[in-house]
Every structure is written in structure tokens, then in C-alpha cells.
Design a protein around this motif. Structure first.
Motif, short mmCIF file in Angstrom:
data_model
loop_
_atom_site.label_atom_id
_atom_site.label_comp_id
_atom_site.label_asym_id
_atom_site.label_seq_id
_atom_site.Cartn_x
_atom_site.Cartn_y
_atom_site.Cartn_z
N PHE A 100 37.23 -6.74 -9.17
CA PHE A 100 36.46 -6.49 -10.38
C PHE A 100 35.65 -5.23 -10.16
N ALA A 136 30.67 -2.46 -14.27
CA ALA A 136 30.29 -1.37 -15.20
C ALA A 136 29.34 -0.39 -14.52
N LEU A 195 33.11 2.25 -17.41
CA LEU A 195 33.62 1.01 -18.00
C LEU A 195 32.52 0.37 -18.83
N ALA A 221 32.37 -2.82 -19.46
CA ALA A 221 32.09 -4.14 -18.87
C ALA A 221 32.83 -4.24 -17.54
N ASP A 222 32.46 -5.22 -16.73
CA ASP A 222 33.19 -5.47 -15.49
C ASP A 222 34.66 -5.67 -15.84
N THR A 223 35.56 -5.03 -15.08
CA THR A 223 36.98 -5.03 -15.41
C THR A 223 37.80 -5.27 -14.15
N LEU A 224 38.80 -6.16 -14.24
CA LEU A 224 39.70 -6.39 -13.12
C LEU A 224 40.67 -5.22 -13.02
N ILE A 225 40.61 -4.50 -11.90
CA ILE A 225 41.48 -3.36 -11.63
C ILE A 225 42.42 -3.74 -10.49
N GLN A 285 46.60 -1.06 -12.81
CA GLN A 285 46.45 -1.89 -14.00
C GLN A 285 45.00 -2.25 -14.20
N PRO A 286 44.58 -2.55 -15.41
CA PRO A 286 45.42 -2.91 -16.54
C PRO A 286 46.03 -1.68 -17.22
N GLN A 322 44.27 1.16 -19.66
CA GLN A 322 42.82 1.20 -19.43
C GLN A 322 42.29 2.60 -19.68
#
Length: 97
Positions: A12, A15, A36, A38-42, A62-63, A66
């Protein structure tokens, strides 16, 4: 379509910024604070390099799709052995579409 070749690195990205490095240490994605919303799964997936004349492996980040509100940095690490006799000026980056 490039096939997956090994386990992915996933984390994760907050942000507030951070970085994620592939399992083999070949690439690092650095995300600055505010890039970002918000917190994002990379994820970074090692894939088969199918580029004509390509050497070494490839990666899928991914994602898909993005976007970042400020520029991020993608750093590539390599050794002379990774160049397969070519010079640094012969390196390039390709994108799968």
C-alpha cells in the motif's frame, strides 16, 4: 500478452508518499506526497520480456491506468552483466499496450 515469471511485490502506497521495489531490486517506483488521493495498493509483477532484441526481464506495474497528480520516479538498477555487451546508451524502456 507477457507471462508472469515470479511472485509480485505489492504494498500500500500511502497518500503521504513512499516507494516500492521489485523483489529482484531491478526497479523502484517512488511516489511523492500528494501524488495519490488515497492509500493505493501498488504491485510490481516480473513478466517475460517479449520485446524484439530485448534483454533481461520485464515488469508490469499495477493497478492498470493508475494516474498520479504529480510526477513519480521509476528507477532502474542494472549491472554491466545485465547489458549483454551493449552500452548504457543502448538501453531503452518500452510499454505494453
Amino acid at each position: 500478452m507477457c507471462g508472469l515469471t515470479a511472485a509480485a511485490t505489492a504494498a500500500f502506497a500511502p497518500a503521504t508518499g513512499g516507494s516500492i521495489t521489485s523483489v529482484d531490486g531491478k526497479i523502484t517506483l517512488t511516489i511523492p506526497a500528494g501524488a495519490l488521493a488515497a492509500d493505493t495498493l501498488i504491485s510490481i509483477f516480473p513478466i517475460t520480456n517479449t520485446a524484439h532484441g530485448g534483454i533481461g526481464g520485464g515488469f508490469r506495474l499495477q493497478p492498470d491506468g493508475q494516474s498520479f497528480s504529480t510526477p513519480v520516479t521509476l528507477t532502474f538498477s542494472y549491472t554491466d552483466g545485465d547489458l549483454d555487451g551493449d552500452g548504457i546508451v543502448d538501453l531503452g524502456v518500452g510499454a505494453e499496450r
